[in-house]
Scaffold this active site. Structure first.
Site, PDB file in Angstrom:
ATOM      1  N   GLU A  34       1.160  -1.272  -0.151  1.00  0.00           N
ATOM      2  CA  GLU A  34       0.029  -0.042   0.084  1.00  0.00           C
ATOM      3  C   GLU A  34       1.001   1.328   0.066  1.00  0.00           C
ATOM      4  O   GLU A  34       1.799   1.558   0.917  1.00  0.00           O
ATOM      5  CB  GLU A  34      -0.965   0.095   1.344  1.00  0.00           C
ATOM      6  CG  GLU A  34      -1.767   1.365   1.325  1.00  0.00           C
ATOM      7  CD  GLU A  34      -2.570   1.649   0.176  1.00  0.00           C
ATOM      8  OE1 GLU A  34      -3.246   1.109  -0.360  1.00  0.00           O
ATOM      9  OE2 GLU A  34      -2.213   2.879  -0.364  1.00  0.00           O
ATOM     10  N   GLY A  39      -7.257   1.245   3.487  1.00  0.00           N
ATOM     11  CA  GLY A  39      -8.671   1.441   3.102  1.00  0.00           C
ATOM     12  C   GLY A  39      -9.099   2.126   1.707  1.00  0.00           C
ATOM     13  O   GLY A  39     -10.280   2.164   1.300  1.00  0.00           O
ATOM     14  N   GLY A  40      -7.819   2.801   1.310  1.00  0.00           N
ATOM     15  CA  GLY A  40      -7.978   3.242  -0.119  1.00  0.00           C
ATOM     16  C   GLY A  40      -9.174   4.560  -0.200  1.00  0.00           C
ATOM     17  O   GLY A  40      -9.334   5.030   0.855  1.00  0.00           O
ATOM     18  N   THR A  41      -9.758   4.630  -1.416  1.00  0.00           N
ATOM     19  CA  THR A  41     -10.743   5.716  -1.715  1.00  0.00           C
ATOM     20  C   THR A  41     -11.729   5.599  -0.872  1.00  0.00           C
ATOM     21  O   THR A  41     -12.172   6.630  -0.171  1.00  0.00           O
ATOM     22  CB  THR A  41     -10.912   5.874  -2.998  1.00  0.00           C
ATOM     23  OG1 THR A  41     -10.016   5.674  -3.895  1.00  0.00           O
ATOM     24  CG2 THR A  41     -11.792   6.675  -3.568  1.00  0.00           C
ATOM     25  N   CYS A  42     -12.487   4.559  -0.661  1.00  0.00           N
ATOM     26  CA  CYS A  42     -13.767   4.455   0.019  1.00  0.00           C
ATOM     27  C   CYS A  42     -13.527   4.986   1.472  1.00  0.00           C
ATOM     28  O   CYS A  42     -14.229   5.709   1.996  1.00  0.00           O
ATOM     29  CB  CYS A  42     -14.289   3.020  -0.264  1.00  0.00           C
ATOM     30  SG  CYS A  42     -15.884   2.895   0.902  1.00  0.00           S
ATOM     31  N   HIS A 441     -45.704  -2.378   7.286  1.00  0.00           N
ATOM     32  CA  HIS A 441     -46.460  -1.233   7.207  1.00  0.00           C
ATOM     33  C   HIS A 441     -46.001  -0.651   8.491  1.00  0.00           C
ATOM     34  O   HIS A 441     -46.011  -0.996   9.513  1.00  0.00           O
ATOM     35  CB  HIS A 441     -48.007  -1.454   7.087  1.00  0.00           C
ATOM     36  CG  HIS A 441     -48.604   0.076   7.358  1.00  0.00           C
ATOM     37  ND1 HIS A 441     -48.769   0.826   6.290  1.00  0.00           N
ATOM     38  CD2 HIS A 441     -49.166   0.554   8.414  1.00  0.00           C
ATOM     39  CE1 HIS A 441     -49.335   1.908   6.635  1.00  0.00           C
ATOM     40  NE2 HIS A 441     -49.492   1.918   7.907  1.00  0.00           N
TER      41      HIS A 441
END
Ligand SMILES: Cc1cc2nc3c(=O)[nH]c(=O)nc-3n(C[C@H](O)[C@H](O)[C@H](O)COP(=O)(O)OP(=O)(O)OC[C@H]3O[C@@H](n4cnc5c(N)ncnc54)[C@H](O)[C@@H]3O)c2cc1C
Length: 459
Positions: A34, A39-42, A441
């Site tokens: 990495e 965790g990157g972009t998200c 409902h």
């Protein structure tokens, strides 16, 4: 010195870490590389921070509307951007740190921090290390496009990454790009208190959606005081005192928009231009996406590409599904395919848009005999009770097969309610199965069977 592993995973985004977990559990040694944030972009600059900020914006909006619900708020509602950002940072950091901790503690996993570049099809350089493996999994994601618009480099601009670091409220935010990312930021900043203008080159917002969706969203935005400038020809920028002038030449209205800040939200590009991909002989398409087959294999044996970089999806759930496909095929003896996936996504404005399958336009273009059922949210009890009757739902059904082709729910809870339609499509059940199901409902999903009971004959 060269280190050899059973597998190498490039990128700790939405597919890489889970895949690393499965590979190491199967007894393989894995190097996970990495270059920036786990965790990157998200986690860091995408889903997590934006949805955390959207939540703050929604609270501000609700607080302003408190009197509509008989609730008294003393004094005007104001935003502490420093606290808003701190809350976002806390949520993001928890997610990132948990992931990093998990990976670093994983047996048989070696975490390397640095930029990976291919030296040959099965060798990569990371700083001073040369590493090799029979199996390589590329999960390098993408980044914001900075468009080649005249003057763009003469003015300060924001992207989805830098806007997240703002501590103070922009006086007037100009959002260039009326699509998913731009719209989320536009509404959020309007609710924080900025003046907001959205500039869109095309004739309508989110052109991938049906025109009725674009029109409804434009109305919701305009009612909230967001200015929308579509058909913005030749977008260009120049500094103008303290401000930035964005030239739009729209068919109507002022030819220029003056803003204090400009956000560029005009698309994403894959991180494949700095990967040494040519040394591995991996094929790219003309937009730079890695070409893969239905099981995410590249043209080079032993190399797979997962997530946004393969151009087969642009979402966290598609990247994660890529991991499931590769792991299932490699480790569980299954034959999972990308083409089994049904398109689905959300646009997290308020009210949100939940989308599955085809749009109406796509269904017609594919020559389906389309039956449509629709209902405004003003006729959905839960939406009325919540005081949020904006939007509508519509479902498309094939008149011959009775299979559901697609759906859109633009309305409160639409991002959740749409899943009952997705699951019916996934089960390949005819629409009658869902039509005959009793729902709880009062919910938004309760009206989906009703809408399916009122399908119109094909036009
Ligand atoms: C503002 C915004 C909002 C979004 N909201 C949503 C949403 O609500 N829902 C949703 O589903 N999707 C959303 N997305 C999209 C989502 O973030 C991406 O689809 C997802 O992160 C893709 O995951 P990935 O694993 O393919 O790549 P990424 O998450 O981008 O991870 C790739 C990783 O690879 C690393 N890397 C890249 N090159 C190298 C290299 N050469 N060497 C080593 N490491 C490298 C990067 O640093 C990064 O950590 C959003 C995106 C943005 C920008």
């Amino acid at each position: 010195m060269k280190h050899t592993f059973d597998a190498i995973v490039i990128g700790a985004g939405q597919a890489g870490p889970s895949l690393t977990g499965r590979l190491t559990s199967a007894g393989m040694t894995v190097a996970l590389i990495e270059r920036h944030l786990f965790g990157g972009t998200c986690v860091n600059t995408g889903c997590t921070p934006t949805k955390t900020l959207v939540a703050s914006a929604e609270v501000a909006h609700k607080a302003r509307r408190a009197a509509d619900f008989g609730v008294q708020v003393e004094g005007p509602v104001s935003i502490n951007m420093h606290a808003v950002r701190a809350r976002k940072d806390t949520v993001v950091a928890a997610s990132r740190n948990n992931l990093e901790k998990w990976l670093r503690g994983m047996e048989r996993c070696t975490v390397l921090q640095g930029h990976a570049r291919f030296e040959s099809p099965h060798e990569l350089r990371v700083g001073d290390d040369l590493i090799a493996a029979e199996r390589i999994f590329i999960n390098v994601g993408g980044r914001a496009v900075v468009p080649d618009m005249p003057g763009v480099n003469r003015v300060p601009y924001l992207t989805n990454t830098s806007i997240l670091e703002l501590d103070a409220l922009p006086r007037h935010l100009v959002v260039v790009g009326g699509s998913y990312i731009g719209l989320e930021f536009a509404q959020m900043y309007r609710r924080f208190g900025s003046d907001v203008t959205v500039i869109e080159k095309g004739p309508r917002l989110i052109w991938r959606e049906d025109p009725d969706i674009s029109t409804a969203i434009q109305k919701i935005f305009e009612e909230a005081g967001i200015e929308i400038r579509t058909e913005a020809e030749c977008i260009r920028f120049e500094p103008r005192g303290q401000d930035i002038a964005a030239g739009v030449n729209c068919a109507t209205g002022e030819p220029e928009v003056l803003g204090s800040h400009v956000l560029l939200a005009v698309g994403r590009r894959p991180n494949t231009d700095d990967l040494g991909i040519e040394k591995a002989g991996i094929e790219l398409d003309r937009h730079g996406y890695i070409v893969v087959d239905d099981q995410l294999r590249t043209n080079v044996p032993g190399i797979w590409a997962l997530g946004d970089c393969n151009g087969k999806g642009a979402f966290t759930h598609t990247a994660y599904n890529d991991f499931e496909i590769v792991a299932g095929n490699l480790l569980d003896g299954r034959t999972r395919r990308v083409s089994d996936r049904i398109a689905c996504y959300g646009l997290f404005i308020d009210p949100p848009l939940g989308r599955v399958g085809m749009t109406e336009a796509e269904a017609r273009a594919a020559n389906h005999q389309v039956r449509i059922g629709s209902r405004p949210m003003t006729r959905v009890a839960r939406a009325v009770e919540k005081g949020e009757p904006q939007g509508f739902m519509k479902v498309m059904v094939d008149a011959q097969s009775n299979q559901i082709l697609g759906a859109a729910i633009l309305g409160v809870g639409g991002d959740e309610a749409v899943h009952c339609i997705l699951d019916t499509m996934s089960a390949k059940a005819p629409f009658e199965t869902l039509r005959n199901t009793v729902h709880i409902h009062p919910t938004v999903a309760e009206l989906v069977p009703t809408v399916l009971g009122e399908l119109k004959p094909p036009a």
